[in-house]
Write a protein that holds these residues in place. Structure first.
Motif, short mmCIF file in Angstrom:
data_model
loop_
_atom_site.label_atom_id
_atom_site.label_comp_id
_atom_site.label_asym_id
_atom_site.label_seq_id
_atom_site.Cartn_x
_atom_site.Cartn_y
_atom_site.Cartn_z
N LEU A 1 37.87 -59.53 -38.59
CA LEU A 1 37.10 -59.88 -37.41
C LEU A 1 37.44 -61.31 -36.97
N ILE A 2 37.53 -62.22 -37.95
CA ILE A 2 37.89 -63.61 -37.64
C ILE A 2 39.27 -63.68 -37.01
N GLU A 3 40.23 -62.95 -37.58
CA GLU A 3 41.59 -62.96 -37.04
C GLU A 3 41.63 -62.45 -35.61
N ASN A 4 40.83 -61.40 -35.33
CA ASN A 4 40.81 -60.84 -33.98
C ASN A 4 40.25 -61.84 -32.97
N VAL A 5 39.21 -62.57 -33.36
CA VAL A 5 38.63 -63.57 -32.46
C VAL A 5 39.61 -64.74 -32.30
N PRO B 1 29.14 -53.66 -42.25
CA PRO B 1 30.44 -53.03 -42.00
C PRO B 1 30.36 -51.53 -41.73
N SER B 2 29.24 -50.90 -42.08
CA SER B 2 29.16 -49.44 -41.95
C SER B 2 28.48 -48.98 -40.67
N ARG B 3 28.29 -49.87 -39.74
CA ARG B 3 27.68 -49.49 -38.45
C ARG B 3 28.71 -49.68 -37.33
N PRO B 4 28.42 -49.23 -36.10
CA PRO B 4 29.37 -49.41 -35.00
C PRO B 4 29.75 -50.88 -34.82
N GLN B 5 31.03 -51.07 -34.48
CA GLN B 5 31.55 -52.43 -34.43
C GLN B 5 31.06 -53.25 -33.24
N TYR B 6 30.56 -52.59 -32.19
CA TYR B 6 30.04 -53.39 -31.07
C TYR B 6 28.83 -54.21 -31.52
N LEU B 7 28.12 -53.72 -32.54
CA LEU B 7 27.00 -54.48 -33.09
C LEU B 7 27.50 -55.71 -33.84
N GLN C 1 36.99 -55.44 -27.07
CA GLN C 1 37.69 -54.54 -26.14
C GLN C 1 39.07 -54.18 -26.69
N ARG C 2 39.76 -55.14 -27.30
CA ARG C 2 41.06 -54.83 -27.91
C ARG C 2 40.88 -53.91 -29.12
N TRP C 3 39.77 -54.10 -29.83
CA TRP C 3 39.49 -53.22 -30.98
C TRP C 3 39.32 -51.78 -30.50
N ASP D 1 40.59 -50.45 -27.88
CA ASP D 1 41.89 -49.94 -27.44
C ASP D 1 42.61 -49.26 -28.60
N ASP D 2 42.43 -49.78 -29.80
CA ASP D 2 43.09 -49.23 -30.98
C ASP D 2 42.28 -48.12 -31.65
N HIS D 3 40.96 -48.20 -31.57
CA HIS D 3 40.11 -47.28 -32.34
C HIS D 3 39.29 -46.31 -31.49
N GLY D 4 39.27 -46.51 -30.20
CA GLY D 4 38.52 -45.62 -29.32
C GLY D 4 37.08 -46.07 -29.12
N VAL D 5 36.43 -45.42 -28.15
CA VAL D 5 35.04 -45.74 -27.82
C VAL D 5 34.13 -45.23 -28.94
N GLU D 6 33.14 -46.02 -29.30
CA GLU D 6 32.26 -45.67 -30.42
C GLU D 6 31.03 -44.89 -29.95
#
Length: 693
Positions: free
Chosen positions: A404-408, A523-529, A606-608, A610-615
């Protein structure tokens, strides 16, 4: 245990069972309700326990009667504010602090045969906790361990035993330190870090201001202090007069210390630095400073030309010298012993504790379990916390947070490269600085660092002897830091806090373990949270990697021109708010971090996708994943109304709470699209401030 738990314990068993049943039934009804809503709407919904918990958090915090395009702050925190007064609901961050306290208490109390993975420090802490609860043994010991330490440091307590040796206070100071007693009564020998040089110096400083001194050294407490003396002996006929004179001495010393703090408060660290050899000019003390400092610190490598921090000032030592010269030894020794009694009374016999509480005007005796927990945490700093972190921060969880840190960070790099006012060299230096950033997730320092402890034999010595042994260890460990960078201190001091930090001088991001729990992270919940809450926090802190010191004058000037938009917008926003934080320039750095941090986390998410799809969405809520991102980026900051708008500390460089939430989204280029806010509504102004993005 909090007040709610105490009230629950006062109920009958039947009442407690009924209350629990109602709560469980309510949760079941909530789950059934959201299930029906989701079926009716035919949406792809997450029904995991983590999603239901997140949905409950959001529903209990937001106010759906408020239009988010009109006031996003009232929308995200309105529900919390409505229920705070009625239910004493705690804020997210306060709740996480309670969670950590409960976990630490649980760890200290647990009994297990599998102790091979325990550090010696943790074993000692647990044993201390049990010994502290053993009041029978404490009473049987009759405070002999404490009195023996006092005897070896000062010869006796004159008020109780009627005599005193010929003493020199610097020698008493060294002996007191060796016995684990209070030794900073007239002078404090500690350490101070030079932040600019990343180096720890030996510091000869003023004594600390002890909050209890003004309570203790009063005429009204004569009988209470004499009662303590009677517990251990027969006070002399002159004891009352001696104690009055001791109180006068304490007051005079307090005035000298207060004056010295006023005289030295504006001195810079550079002005306070001096070689040890220069202290010979303080000749009236007749003190061999090098020998004294070696004896008290056990740092035998010290030399006359070593530079230390001398923050006391010569004037204080002169005033102290005259006060000591005009005071009977009995009186200043009485003062030292009373300080130690107040400092240690919770480890002493119940009778002494009763008299001390009377002197301190604290009539209510606290629960022994609460005292022992607090003392275990104070006496063994960062020990139970380290054990807690080792258990709670799994490798998988840490890896996900690192990702997550790397993505930001990648979003910051994109933002810098696309920046219109930063020249190419400044872009490169900023990106290079960011790439070299270190990170401490939970805890990174060697977890066995406390294993220099000897394993303490808790059954054969008194509780107070254990306390003094542990104190000696930490005294020596403090002095061992002289000459180091001090980075371990920063990590230790922040490891148990519910917060996040970026330390620019060390270029390190610190995410303490207590903040890495729901509702901030799971970590086990949707990533938008997660991107909304923890991602926003990370983005905020990483924004602080930008520094004017890395830029040339042209870039700095353009930055300041662009930043004026935020300065003026903030000052306009707080015009009608009763707040101490109305200066937009003072709050600029944090306001920019709030604005940029939330946008960085959003584009990273949003980039996440793109790789993993809408949650999947949350149960019982009609908001899209993007909308839930914005909501979660704000709800963790909701706190009491009074704090939000009126009681912000004037020393705090953050803006007011409602601007931190509303200001960040109104200037975002993305928020209004997700909530379909018309142009020129409050949360979608026609003219937005654009500094980095």
């Amino acid at each position: 245990m909090d007040k709610w738990s105490e009230k629950l314990q006062e109920r009958s068993k039947l009442e407690r069972n009924l209350i629990v049943s109602v709560i469980v039934l309510g949760l079941l009804c909530f789950v059934f309700f959201v299930f029906l809503v989701a079926i009716r709407k035919g949406r792809d919904v997450c029904y995991s326990p983590q999603c239901i918990e997140a949905s409950y958090h959001i529903l209990s915090t937001i106010d759906q009667s408020i239009d988010p395009c009109q006031d996003f702050y009232k929308f995200t925190c309105g529900g919390f504010h409505k229920t705070t007064l009625a239910t004493k609901k705690r804020s997210t961050l306060t709740d996480l602090q309670y969670h950590q306290t409960a976990k630490l208490n649980e760890i200290l109390l647990e009994t297990s045969n599998n102790t091979q993975n325990y550090s010696i420090a943790f074993e000692n802490q647990k044993e201390f906790y049990k010994a502290c609860l053993n009041t029978t043994f404490i009473e049987k010991n009759n405070d002999t361990g404490f009195l023996e330490s006092i005897r070896q440091a000062t010869g006796s307590w004159p008020l109780s035993h009627g005599f005193v040796e010929d003493l020199y206070w610097p020698e008493v100071m060294v002996k007191s330190k060796e016995k684990g007693l209070v030794h900073d009564f007239f002078l404090s020998v500690g350490i101070k870090k030079d932040e600019r040089r990343n180096k720890v110096f030996l510091d000869v400083a003023l004594p600390p201001k002890r909050s209890f001194e003004k309570k203790v050294f009063k005429e009204v407490n004569l009988e209470g202090i004499l009662n303590i003396a009677r517990t251990w002996g027969d006070p002399t006929l002159s004891a009352t007069w001696e104690l009055r004179e001791t109180i006068k001495f304490a007051r005079n010393l307090s005035k000298i210390i207060e004056n010295a703090y006023s005289q030295t408060k504006n001195l810079t660290l550079t002005q306070q630095k001096t070689p040890i050899s220069a202290l010979k000019n303080v000749s009236f003390l007749k003190l061999h400073w090098l020998s004294f400092l070696k004896n008290i610190t056990k740092q035998n490598y010290l030399k006359q030309d070593d530079v230390i921090v001398f923050s006391t000032g010569e004037e204080y030592l002169k005033e102290l010298y005259y006060l000591i010269q005009s005071t009977s030894t009995k009186l200043w020794v009485n003062y030292i012993v009373i300080l130690n009694i107040i400092n240690d009374y919770e480890y002493l016999s119940s009778k002494v504790g009763e008299y001390v509480r009377e002197v301190l005007n604290e009539p209510q005796k606290p629960k022994r379990s609460e005292v022992c927990y607090r003392k275990a945490i104070e006496l063994f700093p960062h020990v139970a916390e380290t054990e807690y972190i080792k258990r709670s921060l799994t490798k998988e969880k840490k890896n996900r947070i690192e990702k997550l840190i790397e993505n930001v960070k990648e979003e910051i790099i994109h933002s810098v490269k696309d920046n219109a006012w930063m020249n190419l060299n400044d872009q490169k230096s900023s990106i290079e600085f960011l790439k070299n950033m270190k990170q401490a997730i939970g805890w990174t320092v060697n977890e066995t660092q406390n294993d220099n402890f000897e394993r303490l034999n808790m059954s054969s010595v008194s509780l107070i002897e254990i306390v003094h042994t542990v104190r000696r260890y930490y005294f020596d460990r403090t002095y061992d830091k002289i000459g180091s960078s001090g980075i371990d201190d920063i990590l230790e001091d922040t490891m148990a806090s519910v917060n996040a930090y970026y330390v620019h001088d060390l270029n390190i991001l610190i995410l303490p373990a207590p903040i890495l729990y729901p509702p901030v992270y799971d970590p086990s919940r949707p990533q938008y949270l997660n991107y909304g809450s923890l991602g926003h926090i990370i983005g905020h802190e990483l924004t602080h990697t930008f520094s004017n010191n890395l830029w040339n004058n042209d870039t700095r000037k353009k930055f300041e021109e662009n930043a004026q938009c935020i300065v003026k917008d903030y000052e306009k926003f707080v015009t009608d708010i009763e707040s101490t934080q109305k200066n937009g320039a003072e709050t600029l750095r944090e306001n920019l971090a709030d604005l940029l941090g939330i946008n960085l986390a959003y584009t990273a998410y949003q980039r996440w996708t793109d790789d993993h799809g809408v949650e999947t969405q949350l149960p019982g809520l009609s908001y899209t994943p993007n909308q839930l991102f914005w909501i979660m980026a704000s709800t963790y900051m909701c706190s009491d109304n009074n704090f939000d708008q009126k009681d912000t500390d004037s020393m705090d460089i953050h803006g007011v709470q409602n601007y931190r939430i509303a200001g960040a989204v109104m200037h975002s280029p993305y928020f209004s699209d997700d909530f379909l806010c018309p142009v020129d509504t409050p949360m979608n102004p026609g003219k937005k401030c654009k500094v980095y993005l």
